[in-house]
Design an enzyme around this catalytic site. Structure first.
Site, PDB file in Angstrom:
ATOM      1  N   GLU A 118      20.423  21.256  37.227  1.00  0.00           N
ATOM      2  CA  GLU A 118      19.499  20.310  36.862  1.00  0.00           C
ATOM      3  C   GLU A 118      20.003  19.197  35.842  1.00  0.00           C
ATOM      4  O   GLU A 118      19.822  19.020  34.678  1.00  0.00           O
ATOM      5  CB  GLU A 118      18.069  20.854  36.474  1.00  0.00           C
ATOM      6  CG  GLU A 118      17.567  21.907  37.352  1.00  0.00           C
ATOM      7  CD  GLU A 118      16.038  22.083  36.966  1.00  0.00           C
ATOM      8  OE1 GLU A 118      15.722  21.966  35.699  1.00  0.00           O
ATOM      9  OE2 GLU A 118      15.419  22.536  37.971  1.00  0.00           O
TER      10      GLU A 118
ATOM     11  N   GLU B 125      15.904  26.664  43.758  1.00  0.00           N
ATOM     12  CA  GLU B 125      14.551  26.948  42.935  1.00  0.00           C
ATOM     13  C   GLU B 125      13.408  26.132  43.438  1.00  0.00           C
ATOM     14  O   GLU B 125      13.351  25.176  43.867  1.00  0.00           O
ATOM     15  CB  GLU B 125      14.817  26.511  41.250  1.00  0.00           C
ATOM     16  CG  GLU B 125      15.445  27.054  40.565  1.00  0.00           C
ATOM     17  CD  GLU B 125      15.517  26.735  39.143  1.00  0.00           C
ATOM     18  OE1 GLU B 125      14.499  26.224  38.680  1.00  0.00           O
ATOM     19  OE2 GLU B 125      16.612  26.864  38.593  1.00  0.00           O
TER      20      GLU B 125
HETATM   21  C1  BGC Z   1      14.872  25.409  35.394  1.00  0.00           C
HETATM   22  C2  BGC Z   1      14.346  26.908  34.952  1.00  0.00           C
HETATM   23  C3  BGC Z   1      12.870  26.840  34.701  1.00  0.00           C
HETATM   24  C4  BGC Z   1      12.087  26.340  35.652  1.00  0.00           C
HETATM   25  C5  BGC Z   1      10.697  26.085  35.640  1.00  0.00           C
HETATM   26  C6  BGC Z   1      13.929  24.672  36.226  1.00  0.00           C
HETATM   27  O1  BGC Z   1      13.779  23.483  35.954  1.00  0.00           O
HETATM   28  O2  BGC Z   1      16.181  25.679  36.222  1.00  0.00           O
HETATM   29  O3  BGC Z   1      15.293  27.432  34.185  1.00  0.00           O
HETATM   30  O4  BGC Z   1      12.675  28.135  34.011  1.00  0.00           O
HETATM   31  O5  BGC Z   1      12.551  25.020  36.089  1.00  0.00           O
HETATM   32  O6  BGC Z   1      10.512  25.395  34.354  1.00  0.00           O
END
Ligand code: BGC
Length: 429
Positions: free
Chosen positions: A161, A335
């Site tokens: 990110e 993610e």
């Molecule tokens: C990040 C994680 C975080 C998740 C939820 C992402 O921006 O990579 O580390 O826990 O979002 O906020």
């Protein structure tokens, strides 16, 4: 009747984590130090032993396998490997070799992130991402790990990110060092983009095989708050900072606005094999005074939101995947997930977002993985442990792993390599 949504053969199903959020005892990084100051974490917690994953990784991976996963994304804690500038800790390298062995043993394909928000304290003291030395230091770290971990790593993810790092640390001031200084943010944004290229090339030069390498971009889906030219312009500059700067920057090998004027950089052009995509929500932007001349409009009270306050907006996920098609690289969802105390909402969220992945594939986007954030509930940065993102709860003093109903919904899909007919019927209109 719902209809099953089939995914391509070889699709990766798994979860993602980050060292500081799950390992416990990451004492040598800037987050640990910042937590100890008190008052910086919303719910008053500190990362502490987190999920004790540093000691329990083998048990965790066994459970993930039982839950149908075939892959897993984790990050290497740089501050363990290089606790002082230029001193490598071989014992910690061995730790990650054991982690990789365990993943392979359990049939989980590893996706390894090199930088996920945490900096060694010595690096932070030099100015962290704002230091002109940052690209050299990250290049050296990436090269070292690629050499040490060798062919145990099929997928390397360089930086997690990139847009969040300057925005949270130097614009919003909600991550350490919690400053609000646009000039520093732009210095960091430039050094991070340079590092993405340098790390890619260092891995390529040092790995004994030909791993697949890419950045992890968290695209938000940007929309103007109204049809006015002002709002459209504001949305465009937000989108450029958040999405275009990184994606076009790597494709074309340039430092574009807002951190540069489009100057070319050696070694950056095309320094990616794949694009890692994180997606959580959309951003509705209006013109305003202040930094970048814009503000983000909070989601309407009657919209579906997470406990983070983020709007649930699956359509934006689809639009972002579609946008990535132009870059001609395979897309890996690295993610996607939701902070919620209502696991029923998580079940529905994950099925609805997988429908978008399926739709994107049907429309020609080469998407190859869905790694859910996250496996266990964990330390959610400045929010603390109050936010629950896991498919698996950690209960009691012994942090007992207890899969939630969503873990079984995920298992059903991972094992069928599809959103099954039953789940489609239950969760999709
Ligand atoms: C990040 C994680 C975080 C998740 C939820 C992402 O921006 O990579 O580390 O826990 O979002 O906020």
């Amino acid at each position: 009747m719902g209809e099953a949504l089939k995914f391509p053969d070889g699709f990766y199903w798994g979860t993602a984590t980050a060292s500081h959020q799950v390992e416990g005892g990451c004492r040598n990084n800037q987050w640990w130090a910042w937590e100890q100051e008190g008052g910086n974490i919303k719910d008053g917690t500190t990362s502490g032993i987190a999920c004790d994953h540093y000691n329990r990784f083998d048990e965790d991976f066994a459970l993930q396998r039982e839950l149908g996963h075939n892959s897993h994304r984790f990050s290497i804690e740089w501050s363990r490997i290089e606790p002082e500038e230029g001193r490598w800790d071989g014992k910690e390298v061995d730790h990650y070799k054991r982690v990789l062995e365990s993943l392979h043993k359990h049939g989980l394909t590893p996706f390894v992130t090199l930088h996920h928000f945490t900096n060694p304290i010595w690096f932070e003291d030099q100015g962290g991402w704002t230091s002109p030395k940052a690209p050299d230091l990250l290049e050296r770290f990436a090269g070292h790990m690629a050499k040490e971990l060798g062919d145990a790593v099929p997928f390397w993810l360089t930086i997690n990110e990139p847009p969040v790092l300057p925005a949270a640390s130097y614009i919003a001031g909600v991550h350490p060092p919690a400053k609000r200084d646009f000039r520093l943010a732009m210095k960091a944004a430039k050094n991070i983009l340079l590092s993405l290229g340098r790390m890619h090339n260092a891995i390529r030069a040092n790995a004994p095989h030909k791993p697949i390498i890419g950045p992890v971009i968290n695209m938000t889906y940007v929309m103007p708050a109204s049809d006015s030219d002002d709002d459209k312009e504001a949305a465009q500059s937000f989108d450029q900072y958040w999405n275009g700067y990184w994606l076009d920057g790597i494709r074309d090998g340039i430092i574009g606005p807002p951190a540069g004027d489009g100057e070319s950089v050696d070694g950056l052009k095309g320094a990616w094999d794949i694009i890692g995509l994180n997606y959580y929500s959309r951003s509705v932007i209006a013109k305003a005074g202040g930094v970048m001349g814009l503000r983000q409009i909070p989601p309407p009270m009657d919209s579906e939101r997470s406990t983070m306050g983020w709007e649930v907006y699956p359509e934006g996920f689809y639009q972002n995947m579609l946008r990535l098609k132009q870059y001609g690289k395979p897309v890996y969802i690295t993610e996607n997930g939701i902070g919620t105390d209502d696991d029923g909402q998580r079940c529905s969220y994950v099925v609805r977002h997988l429908r978008e992945v399926h739709r994107a594939i049907q429309n020609g986007v080469d998407v190859r993985s869905y790694l859910h954030w996250s496996s266990t509930d964990n330390f959610e940065w400045a929010e603390g442990y109050r936010q629950k993102f896991g498919l698996i709860a950690t209960e009691g003093d012994d942090l007992k792993r207890v899969p939630k109903p969503s873990a079984y919904v995920f298992k059903e899909m991972a094992e069928a390599n599809a959103v099954t007919e039953g789940l489609a019927e239950q969760y999709l209109e």
